[in-house]
Motif scaffolding. Structure first.
Motif, PDB file in Angstrom:
ATOM      1  N   ALA A  66      -2.649   4.856   1.968  1.00 33.27           N
ATOM      2  CA  ALA A  66      -2.707   4.734   3.443  1.00 33.27           C
ATOM      3  C   ALA A  66      -3.488   6.020   4.191  1.00 33.27           C
ATOM      4  O   ALA A  66      -4.155   5.942   4.854  1.00 33.27           O
ATOM      5  CB  ALA A  66      -1.372   4.715   4.024  1.00 33.27           C
ATOM      6  N   ASP A  67      -3.070   7.307   3.669  1.00 29.11           N
ATOM      7  CA  ASP A  67      -3.715   8.454   4.202  1.00 29.11           C
ATOM      8  C   ASP A  67      -5.241   8.495   3.700  1.00 29.11           C
ATOM      9  O   ASP A  67      -5.929   8.960   4.522  1.00 29.11           O
ATOM     10  CB  ASP A  67      -3.109   9.636   3.462  1.00 29.11           C
ATOM     11  N   LEU A  68      -5.692   7.963   2.496  1.00 25.80           N
ATOM     12  CA  LEU A  68      -6.902   7.811   2.228  1.00 25.80           C
ATOM     13  C   LEU A  68      -7.773   6.848   2.889  1.00 25.80           C
ATOM     14  O   LEU A  68      -8.832   7.058   3.549  1.00 25.80           O
ATOM     15  CB  LEU A  68      -7.158   7.403   0.645  1.00 25.80           C
ATOM     16  N   ASP A  69      -6.947   5.628   3.295  1.00 24.74           N
ATOM     17  CA  ASP A  69      -7.643   4.564   4.072  1.00 24.74           C
ATOM     18  C   ASP A  69      -8.043   5.329   5.560  1.00 24.74           C
ATOM     19  O   ASP A  69      -8.945   4.927   6.083  1.00 24.74           O
ATOM     20  CB  ASP A  69      -6.864   3.588   4.167  1.00 24.74           C
ATOM     21  N   MET A  70      -6.770   6.077   6.274  1.00 21.45           N
ATOM     22  CA  MET A  70      -6.988   6.670   7.610  1.00 21.45           C
ATOM     23  C   MET A  70      -8.045   7.771   7.593  1.00 21.45           C
ATOM     24  O   MET A  70      -8.802   7.736   8.486  1.00 21.45           O
ATOM     25  CB  MET A  70      -5.773   7.348   7.722  1.00 21.45           C
ATOM     26  N   GLN A  71      -8.193   8.508   6.319  1.00 17.93           N
ATOM     27  CA  GLN A  71      -9.262   9.480   6.262  1.00 17.93           C
ATOM     28  C   GLN A  71     -10.396   8.846   6.230  1.00 17.93           C
ATOM     29  O   GLN A  71     -11.565   9.302   7.100  1.00 17.93           O
ATOM     30  CB  GLN A  71      -9.411  10.313   4.947  1.00 17.93           C
ATOM     31  N   MET A  74       0.809  -1.136  -0.106  1.00 21.50           N
ATOM     32  CA  MET A  74       0.194   0.080  -0.058  1.00 21.50           C
ATOM     33  C   MET A  74       0.961   1.406   0.038  1.00 21.50           C
ATOM     34  O   MET A  74       1.833   1.267   0.826  1.00 21.50           O
ATOM     35  CB  MET A  74      -0.979   0.029   1.108  1.00 21.50           C
ATOM     36  N   ASN A  75       0.555   2.253  -0.998  1.00 22.02           N
ATOM     37  CA  ASN A  75       1.470   3.312  -0.818  1.00 22.02           C
ATOM     38  C   ASN A  75       0.966   4.437   0.079  1.00 22.02           C
ATOM     39  O   ASN A  75      -0.285   4.521   0.591  1.00 22.02           O
ATOM     40  CB  ASN A  75       1.563   4.075  -2.483  1.00 22.02           C
ATOM     41  N   GLU A  76       1.695   5.473   0.339  1.00 17.83           N
ATOM     42  CA  GLU A  76       1.489   6.485   1.171  1.00 17.83           C
ATOM     43  C   GLU A  76       0.075   7.264   0.995  1.00 17.83           C
ATOM     44  O   GLU A  76      -0.727   7.321   2.025  1.00 17.83           O
ATOM     45  CB  GLU A  76       2.467   7.410   1.333  1.00 17.83           C
ATOM     46  N   THR A  77      -0.190   7.621  -0.184  1.00 15.66           N
ATOM     47  CA  THR A  77      -1.424   8.172  -0.498  1.00 15.66           C
ATOM     48  C   THR A  77      -2.523   7.273  -0.253  1.00 15.66           C
ATOM     49  O   THR A  77      -3.660   7.582   0.386  1.00 15.66           O
ATOM     50  CB  THR A  77      -1.366   8.664  -2.101  1.00 15.66           C
TER      51      THR A  77
END
Length: 109
Positions: free
Chosen positions: A6-11, A1-4
Motif C-alpha cells: 500500500a505504501d509503494l502504491d501510494m508512492q 494488500m499488505n502495508e508495504t
C-alpha cells in the motif's frame, strides 16, 4: 494488500501526480499551450512558430526553452534553422482532449 505494498502504491501515485502536475503547470501558460497546439499538427521551425503565433523572438525562445526542459518538445537542426516537434506522445492525447473540450466549433448540437 499488505502495508508495504500500500505504501509503494501510494508512492507511485504521488510520483504520477507530481508528473501530471508539472505538465499541467507547463500547459497553464497560454503561449506554451498555443505552441504545443501548433506542434501537434507537425514539426515547425522557429520562424514559422513566430509568424503563426505572433510571438516576439525573446518570448518565443523562453517558452520553447521551458517546453524543452520539461521534455515535451524536441529539436532538429537543419543548417541554421531549428525545428521543433512534440517529444512526448502522451501530450498529444492531452491536447486532443483539451481541443474537444475547449476549442471553438467542437461543441455538439
Amino acid at each position: 494488500m499488505n502495508e508495504t505494498q500500500a505504501d509503494l502504491d501510494m508512492q507511485l501515485m504521488r510520483d504520477a501526480a507530481g508528473k501530471a502536475a508539472s505538465v499541467l503547470r507547463t500547459l497553464g501558460n497560454p503561449d506554451r499551450l498555443l505552441l504545443l497546439c501548433q506542434l501537434s499538427q507537425g514539426e515547425r521551425s522557429v520562424g514559422e512558430l513566430e509568424e503563426i503565433l505572433g510571438l516576439n523572438q525573446p518570448s518565443l525562445s523562453q517558452q520553447l526553452g521551458v517546453l524543452r526542459s520539461e521534455g515535451l518538445v524536441q529539436t532538429r537542426r537543419d543548417g541554421k534553422r531549428i525545428f521543433y516537434s512534440i517529444a512526448e506522445p502522451k501530450i498529444l492525447v492531452l491536447l486532443g482532449t483539451l481541443y474537444e473540450l475547449y476549442c471553438p466549433g467542437t461543441e455538439e448540437g
